[in-house]
Design an enzyme around this catalytic site. Sequence first.
Site, PDB file in Angstrom:
ATOM      1  N   ASP A 177       0.859  -1.187   0.000  1.00 34.73           N
ATOM      2  CA  ASP A 177       0.000   0.000   0.000  1.00 34.73           C
ATOM      3  C   ASP A 177       0.891   1.231   0.000  1.00 34.73           C
ATOM      4  O   ASP A 177       2.113   1.104  -0.067  1.00 34.73           O
ATOM      5  CB  ASP A 177      -0.955  -0.017   1.213  1.00 34.73           C
ATOM      6  CG  ASP A 177      -2.296   0.621   0.871  1.00 34.73           C
ATOM      7  OD1 ASP A 177      -2.301   1.792   0.436  1.00 34.73           O
ATOM      8  OD2 ASP A 177      -3.339  -0.030   1.028  1.00 34.73           O
ATOM      9  N   HIS A 248      -2.841   3.320  -4.618  1.00 29.30           N
ATOM     10  CA  HIS A 248      -2.224   2.851  -3.366  1.00 29.30           C
ATOM     11  C   HIS A 248      -0.823   2.303  -3.617  1.00 29.30           C
ATOM     12  O   HIS A 248      -0.465   1.225  -3.156  1.00 29.30           O
ATOM     13  CB  HIS A 248      -3.109   1.796  -2.692  1.00 29.30           C
ATOM     14  CG  HIS A 248      -4.341   2.368  -2.051  1.00 29.30           C
ATOM     15  ND1 HIS A 248      -4.302   3.223  -0.963  1.00 29.30           N
ATOM     16  CD2 HIS A 248      -5.665   2.228  -2.351  1.00 29.30           C
ATOM     17  CE1 HIS A 248      -5.542   3.570  -0.617  1.00 29.30           C
ATOM     18  NE2 HIS A 248      -6.390   2.990  -1.439  1.00 29.30           N
ATOM     19  N   GLU A 312      -9.710   2.912  -5.365  1.00 31.41           N
ATOM     20  CA  GLU A 312      -9.311   4.279  -5.030  1.00 31.41           C
ATOM     21  C   GLU A 312      -8.115   4.771  -5.848  1.00 31.41           C
ATOM     22  O   GLU A 312      -7.086   5.138  -5.299  1.00 31.41           O
ATOM     23  CB  GLU A 312      -8.993   4.357  -3.525  1.00 31.41           C
ATOM     24  CG  GLU A 312     -10.209   4.047  -2.677  1.00 31.41           C
ATOM     25  CD  GLU A 312      -9.964   4.142  -1.173  1.00 31.41           C
ATOM     26  OE1 GLU A 312     -10.896   4.576  -0.480  1.00 31.41           O
ATOM     27  OE2 GLU A 312      -8.888   3.782  -0.690  1.00 31.41           O
ATOM     28  N   TYR A 403     -16.633  -4.245   7.647  1.00 34.04           N
ATOM     29  CA  TYR A 403     -15.396  -3.513   7.939  1.00 34.04           C
ATOM     30  C   TYR A 403     -15.127  -3.492   9.431  1.00 34.04           C
ATOM     31  O   TYR A 403     -15.596  -2.619  10.166  1.00 34.04           O
ATOM     32  CB  TYR A 403     -15.448  -2.099   7.328  1.00 34.04           C
ATOM     33  CG  TYR A 403     -14.858  -2.129   5.944  1.00 34.04           C
ATOM     34  CD1 TYR A 403     -15.204  -3.166   5.081  1.00 34.04           C
ATOM     35  CD2 TYR A 403     -13.929  -1.194   5.511  1.00 34.04           C
ATOM     36  CE1 TYR A 403     -14.639  -3.254   3.817  1.00 34.04           C
ATOM     37  CE2 TYR A 403     -13.366  -1.278   4.241  1.00 34.04           C
ATOM     38  CZ  TYR A 403     -13.732  -2.315   3.404  1.00 34.04           C
ATOM     39  OH  TYR A 403     -13.171  -2.400   2.161  1.00 34.04           O
ATOM     40  N   THR A 453      -5.471  -1.472   8.913  1.00 31.16           N
ATOM     41  CA  THR A 453      -4.746  -1.263  10.170  1.00 31.16           C
ATOM     42  C   THR A 453      -4.168   0.142  10.344  1.00 31.16           C
ATOM     43  O   THR A 453      -3.170   0.309  11.019  1.00 31.16           O
ATOM     44  CB  THR A 453      -3.625  -2.302  10.294  1.00 31.16           C
ATOM     45  OG1 THR A 453      -2.777  -2.197   9.130  1.00 31.16           O
ATOM     46  CG2 THR A 453      -4.168  -3.706  10.388  1.00 31.16           C
ATOM     47  N   GLU A 454      -4.789   1.131   9.741  1.00 30.78           N
ATOM     48  CA  GLU A 454      -4.314   2.504   9.968  1.00 30.78           C
ATOM     49  C   GLU A 454      -4.171   2.778  11.461  1.00 30.78           C
ATOM     50  O   GLU A 454      -3.183   3.378  11.900  1.00 30.78           O
ATOM     51  CB  GLU A 454      -5.303   3.525   9.386  1.00 30.78           C
ATOM     52  CG  GLU A 454      -5.275   3.643   7.869  1.00 30.78           C
ATOM     53  CD  GLU A 454      -6.331   2.790   7.184  1.00 30.78           C
ATOM     54  OE1 GLU A 454      -6.721   1.742   7.756  1.00 30.78           O
ATOM     55  OE2 GLU A 454      -6.772   3.158   6.085  1.00 30.78           O
TER      56      GLU A 454
HETATM   57  C1  TNX Z   1     -10.843   2.028   2.064  1.00 31.29           C
HETATM   58  S1  TNX Z   1     -11.489  -0.809   1.236  1.00 31.29           S
HETATM   59  C2  TNX Z   1      -9.753   1.371   1.528  1.00 31.29           C
HETATM   60  C3  TNX Z   1      -8.572   1.140   2.375  1.00 31.29           C
HETATM   61  C4  TNX Z   1      -8.719   1.774   3.728  1.00 31.29           C
HETATM   62  C5  TNX Z   1     -10.109   1.516   4.247  1.00 31.29           C
HETATM   63  C6  TNX Z   1     -10.336   1.995   5.657  1.00 31.29           C
HETATM   64  C7  TNX Z   1     -10.550  -0.356   0.136  1.00 31.29           C
HETATM   65  C8  TNX Z   1     -10.576  -1.141  -1.061  1.00 31.29           C
HETATM   66  N1  TNX Z   1      -9.799   0.753   0.308  1.00 31.29           N
HETATM   67  O1  TNX Z   1      -7.418   1.581   1.702  1.00 31.29           O
HETATM   68  O2  TNX Z   1      -7.757   1.237   4.573  1.00 31.29           O
HETATM   69  O3  TNX Z   1     -11.036   2.150   3.383  1.00 31.29           O
HETATM   70  O4  TNX Z   1     -11.563   1.518   6.162  1.00 31.29           O
END
Ligand code: TNX
Length: 740
Positions: A177, A248, A312, A403, A453-454
Amino acid sequence: MAQTSLQLTPVPASAQSQPGLFHFDDKTVIVSKSKKLYKEADLFNDLLRQFYGYRLSLSTHPEKLPAHVNKIILQDNPAIQEEDAYELRVDDHSIQISSGNSAGIFYGLQTLLQLLPPEKLTACDIAGILIKDKPRFTYRGMHLDVARHFSSVAFVKKYIDYLAMHKYNNFHWHLTDDQGWRIEIKKYPLLTSVGGCRAQTLVGRYGSDLYDNTPYCGFYTQEQIKEVVAYATARHVNVIPEIEMPGHAMAALASYPYLGCTKGPYKTFETWGVIEDVFCAGNDSTFQFLEDVLTEVMALFPSKYIHIGGDECPKERWKHCVQCQKRIKDNHLKDEFALQSYFIQRIEKFINQKGRSIIGWDEILEGGLAPNATVMSWRGESGGIEAAKQKHNVIMTPGEWCYIDHSQSLNEDSVTIGGYLPLEKVYGYEPIPASLQPGEMHYILGAQANLWTEYITNPSKIEYMIFPRMSALSEVLWSPKESRNWEGFEERIPQLMKRYKLWGANYSNAYYDLQAKVVPLPKDKIGWSLSTKSKNDKIIVANSESQATATIYTEPVEIKKSGFWQAALQDENKKIVSNWVKQQFLLNKASGKPVVLTYPPSAKYAGSGGFTLVDGVVNTMGMSKSSQFLGFNGSDMEAIVDLGADTDFQTINLHAFAQPDSWIYPATEVIFYKSEDGVSFTQLATVSLPDARRNHIFQCNQAGKARYIKIKALAMKLIPSGMAGAGYRPWIFFDEIEIN
Ligand code: TNX
């Protein structure tokens, strides 16, 4: 000690009491004629030793054992063909576990382990029973993010044990990531020496802008990866590696800046969120790099599925990149979304050639789905529904139910990413969306809980986040829909918690929390309602800073004026056994009054509908208390408050929240109106606060008199270029209307 009620999680497909009582102790012998089932017996023995301190001996020749010896007989039964299915029969002197496959025997032994007491006892009696069991879904997954915070090999193995004991069969390992690259790739050593480290990490909640000034590093060598894969495989858990692309990717770009559109410089990311720098889709060298990486990854992981991320991925860089634009033109692609689809399809082709299949997050639907892709639906259920309708396999992991990085308590005492996902909600999840046609349902392979795990930095917190929620989801995935029922599960919670203790695992007690809720009461009044699942504790409540003034709670307290309330749980000895739950109320002329919303808020941030805007609670805690906000995605907000009678007012405040990095922007314009009849409105004022961050207030200072107040907040249509989330629909967030 005989077990009274059946305490198995997940609940088996069928279980019937039988005559008999089996005495289990360290003299019990495991018997199997088939050498291959020895492996399963060994794994059972490992856990037995870990939890109870002894192992059982093994024998291939039951006929040579004296008749009085109690036996656990493992046998091949070709009649039980279904993958993972097994039968377990407990009689006076034997326990027979049979299956046509070794996974079935393994699961039978996991069930047997749960028939043993939840305390460390060396002997017990197991009541006669016949269990016929098989899973509902073929994909039963748990995810772990080791990029934001790293987990040791030892802990990852423990995590896999937890999966196996709950009959999960897929471990989704999020290895790369923005904040770290965690898997050794021989051909690209900088990925781990540079990308495996970040210079520092954000402290506290997102937006704090405080950093710990401490380097954070960690990665797995290929030898360690093999060790984990072998460990999981033995326990019938498939390990799915995730290598994130095209987004990411900051850790990879920091290691090899030629992989990005701007060529850097880049650094491994130190905070969370969605970042505009992504893999360049215009350069063939990016694809060469990814193919090399994936070649090494596929050599390490036998999994049929390789997860390539896909979520994302902002399109900003691609828009301004000559090479990316050339790629779009040369391939007659419509736009940058089509370029993302090109990217994923090109990688899919490579992976398919090696006989494997890709999984991607639901954004891979944008711009056209790769032909053989399995979709992991995380932004709600809709991506999964759409993929199934396109005849693609789907793994459901919608944020609202799956989640488990979200809080399980409303009185959270540690920092989490936000959101609220209580145990009951996880348990109530149904992976097959109601809108699918019968012929489409089989595309839903199963579901998965995700642990990002942020804000989870250590094993104890991981355990706290997964237990008991992963136990609840195991039942959703394994047990027949008809035999799933919340009350039944609830009865098992005390024993489950004892078992976590036996395992040496941390867990959350949130189920017994004091639950506080602001509720509407009759006649436009506001109440504070308190409850707990705890049978032994009483709730006490105080309308003051002084806890000593607290009295026993009986029914929702009416909030008559602005002020401070707090409540806690008290045990039989009048000892306080919970945190104090605190609530500040700010009452004004709008408080409790009926509110009509013209547009519905997003289901994820729907609070208690219009009431949330007049519940007397102004949230200053940001997204950690997201249940107190209404969030709208891509629509305006319009609320009409009915004050019940003509009312004088001096100021009207709309309390709002913005966090541009999370794509939450201030409304571009808020227009205030008044009306006598609720039909024809006259405008009072228009207010805008273009650069607002976090909590902010749109204020109307136009005094007047009216029965109805209307507030219309306009959102940007799309997030403009150059801003976080460019090209997507923005969010707007509001928590309170205040009329003074
Ligand atoms: C969204 S779920 C993300 C992650 C984050 C998460 C936090 C996903 C495909 N992408 O990068 O850690 O939300 O809940």
